[in-house]
Design an enzyme around this catalytic site. Sequence first.
Site, mmCIF file in Angstrom:
data_model
loop_
_atom_site.group_PDB
_atom_site.id
_atom_site.type_symbol
_atom_site.label_atom_id
_atom_site.label_comp_id
_atom_site.label_asym_id
_atom_site.label_seq_id
_atom_site.Cartn_x
_atom_site.Cartn_y
_atom_site.Cartn_z
ATOM 1 N N SER A 125 -6.938 2.426 -6.689
ATOM 2 C CA SER A 125 -5.520 2.149 -6.921
ATOM 3 C C SER A 125 -5.374 1.596 -8.328
ATOM 4 C CB SER A 125 -5.008 1.114 -5.907
ATOM 5 O OG SER A 125 -3.732 0.629 -6.263
ATOM 6 N N TYR A 150 -5.734 -6.420 -0.703
ATOM 7 C CA TYR A 150 -5.653 -5.038 -1.188
ATOM 8 C C TYR A 150 -6.419 -4.897 -2.501
ATOM 9 C CZ TYR A 150 -3.504 -0.520 -2.316
ATOM 10 O OH TYR A 150 -3.289 0.807 -2.618
#
Length: 280
Positions: A142, A155
């Site tokens: 990401s 995350y």
Amino acid sequence: MKNFSGKVAAITGAASGMGRQLAIRLAERGCHVAISDVNAAELEITAERARAYGVRVTTRSLDVSDRAAMQSWADDTAAEHGKVNLIFNNAGVALSSTMEGVRYDDFEWIMAINFWGVVYGTKAFMPYLKAAGEGHVINTSSVFGLCSQPGMGGYNASKFAVRGFTESLRQELDLQRCGVSATSVHPGGIKTNIARAGRVDRNIEGLLVKDSTKGAAQFEKLFITTADSAALTILKAVQRDARRVLVGPDAHLIDWMVRCFPSFYQAIVAFLTKRFMRKV
């Protein structure tokens, strides 16, 4: 891997978003696909769309955090298709919580899917990629595997781990000269259902959002790149054997910020977050 015709690709998280579009775009190019997801009904929709291009499509309902299930899927995919050339470890989930307040079970949940799912997929399929003589591992990290953000520590941890794992793997494959390569994918805000399907803890209220029950909707406003555009960018990166691919203009902007201000970017992010909350 200059073209995908006649190749076989395995894709996790293929019931929606980037995974679905990767399957369709690969099928359009004559690539046979083995797709998996926990959502069997939506997965079949992806399969029907891919089959329209006349390629072989197999499906499997599975949880990527289940190591035995991932190994079984890899073995069955190789048996059913005769070979495997690409593994897209694309499945992922989101978690919004402070580091102080995050529950251990939530932290374990996101690491099991986002990180261990990538590890299981890579290790299960690697022998088959090498046996095919031409293979590629594509792991979805990401933009938050490059840049940290408050309220997203779990995350961040999972996506930084994917980046480190994939970059080390790529170096090893370069040394082995075995015909297999690897790419780390860093999407920005992609128009998928990851925010709606994620977990949002109330402890981020006042830090990132005013109302945690509306957090997903607020995050989705920042998603500016379509899943199809993301899939096309990723496939082009595989064709040019890129080590890292940034997906979306926001990913390029954030990458630039981190390169220019490798540590001070944290203060910039904190300042912008405070301004955003004042407006809220």
